[in-house]
Motif scaffolding. Sequence first.
Motif, short mmCIF file in Angstrom:
data_model
loop_
_atom_site.label_atom_id
_atom_site.label_comp_id
_atom_site.label_asym_id
_atom_site.label_seq_id
_atom_site.Cartn_x
_atom_site.Cartn_y
_atom_site.Cartn_z
N LYS A 33 -30.45 13.71 29.64
CA LYS A 33 -30.23 12.83 28.47
C LYS A 33 -31.56 12.55 27.76
O LYS A 33 -31.69 12.70 26.56
CB LYS A 33 -29.61 11.52 28.91
CG LYS A 33 -28.30 11.63 29.61
CD LYS A 33 -27.74 10.24 29.99
CE LYS A 33 -28.64 9.47 30.93
NZ LYS A 33 -28.83 10.11 32.25
N GLU A 144 -27.18 21.97 40.44
CA GLU A 144 -28.22 21.99 39.40
C GLU A 144 -28.70 20.57 39.10
O GLU A 144 -29.89 20.34 38.89
CB GLU A 144 -27.68 22.67 38.13
CG GLU A 144 -28.61 22.59 36.91
CD GLU A 144 -29.92 23.36 37.07
OE1 GLU A 144 -30.03 24.19 38.00
OE2 GLU A 144 -30.85 23.10 36.26
N ARG A 152 -37.76 16.58 38.89
CA ARG A 152 -38.42 15.56 38.06
C ARG A 152 -39.43 14.78 38.88
O ARG A 152 -40.39 14.24 38.37
CB ARG A 152 -37.34 14.64 37.48
CG ARG A 152 -37.84 13.61 36.53
CD ARG A 152 -36.70 12.89 35.87
NE ARG A 152 -35.92 12.09 36.81
CZ ARG A 152 -34.85 11.39 36.46
NH1 ARG A 152 -34.44 11.42 35.19
NH2 ARG A 152 -34.19 10.65 37.33
N1 LIG Z 1 -31.19 22.25 30.12
C1 LIG Z 1 -32.06 22.00 31.12
N2 LIG Z 1 -32.34 22.99 32.00
C2 LIG Z 1 -33.19 22.76 33.02
N3 LIG Z 1 -33.84 21.59 33.26
C3 LIG Z 1 -33.58 20.58 32.40
C4 LIG Z 1 -32.69 20.72 31.30
N4 LIG Z 1 -32.64 19.53 30.63
C5 LIG Z 1 -33.47 18.68 31.29
N5 LIG Z 1 -34.05 19.31 32.34
C6 LIG Z 1 -34.99 18.74 33.33
O1 LIG Z 1 -34.22 17.93 34.19
C7 LIG Z 1 -34.96 16.76 34.60
C8 LIG Z 1 -34.17 15.50 34.23
O2 LIG Z 1 -34.14 15.40 32.81
P1 LIG Z 1 -34.10 13.94 32.15
O3 LIG Z 1 -34.14 14.13 30.69
O4 LIG Z 1 -35.12 13.06 32.80
O5 LIG Z 1 -32.64 13.45 32.62
P2 LIG Z 1 -31.93 12.02 32.40
O6 LIG Z 1 -32.64 11.34 31.28
O7 LIG Z 1 -30.51 12.36 32.09
O8 LIG Z 1 -32.08 11.30 33.71
C9 LIG Z 1 -36.29 16.85 33.87
O9 LIG Z 1 -37.28 17.38 34.76
C10 LIG Z 1 -36.03 17.81 32.72
O10 LIG Z 1 -37.19 18.51 32.35
#
Ligand SMILES: Nc1ncnc2c1ncn2[C@@H]1O[C@H](COP(=O)(O)OP(=O)(O)O)[C@@H](O)[C@H]1O
Length: 199
Positions: A33, A144, A152
């Motif tokens: 997100k 995934e 992260r």
């Molecule tokens: N489409 C994607 N493919 C692979 N990794 C992704 C993708 N979108 C986000 N990520 C990675 O996944 C992790 C979580 O993303 P994040 O934006 O922090 O998620 P959220 O805000 O939903 O908790 C981060 O390390 C980000 O770089």
Amino acid sequence: MMQVLSTRSGATTKECPPVGRLIILTGPSGVGKGTLLRSLLQRHSDLHYSVSVTTRLPRPGEIDGKHYNFISRGEFEKLVAAGELLEWAEYAGNYYGTPRETVINQTRSGKSVVLEIELEGARQVRASFKGARSIFILPPSIEELEKRIRGRAQDSEEAIARRLRRAKEEISAANEFDIQIVNDDLETAIKAVEAAIFG
Ligand SMILES: Nc1ncnc2c1ncn2[C@@H]1O[C@H](COP(=O)(O)OP(=O)(O)O)[C@@H](O)[C@H]1O
Ligand SMILES: Nc1nc2c(ncn2[C@@H]2O[C@H](COP(=O)(O)OP(=O)(O)O)[C@@H](O)[C@H]2O)c(=O)[nH]1
């Protein structure tokens, strides 16, 4: 900007100012997100991100007032008691909430506001803002999702376990939302969220 329309009698009436849109972006922790939203906010200066309050401690790199307003549980409970939150929820042992005034003022002045919030908060907002557009971001798979949360490297083992348990419950509620988008290829997902917001 108030526009004035003339009527047949020559009297003028004041057209209501355009009401901005409220967009709800929900999805399990680690789905992407924040990544999607950062990209969209860079591309669309007319899109406004609602900065939440939380009792969670800042992660490395998170800036107070930008990513969240980081407050104590006592301060959070005062905001709830004063009715100053549009919605709020407890998630993985911390409180999160959306300050009401900023969102109301921004939408009233015609701006589009994005709330990045979890499922319970989304349910509250959808109940009180019928026109809100709700988007649920899904992972390609639970495996995934876990890979992303771990990749992260921002959460403790305990936090990861809580988030993954909650993720399964959240994913089962995805169809409550107007639009579901799988965040697999990032660029594809960004375009899909863009179309969902502006389409
Ligand atoms: N489409 C994607 N493919 C692979 N990794 C992704 C993708 N979108 C986000 N990520 C990675 O996944 C992790 C979580 O993303 P994040 O934006 O922090 O998620 P959220 O805000 O939903 O908790 C981060 O390390 C980000 O770089
Ligand atoms: N209800 C509600 N949820 C929020 C708010 N701000 C963030 N959240 C959600 O709280 C959950 C945890 O957020 P965070 O601790 O930043 O973890 P992350 O999602 O793993 O990056 C996520 O699902 C966020 O979307 C809020 O103001 N209200």
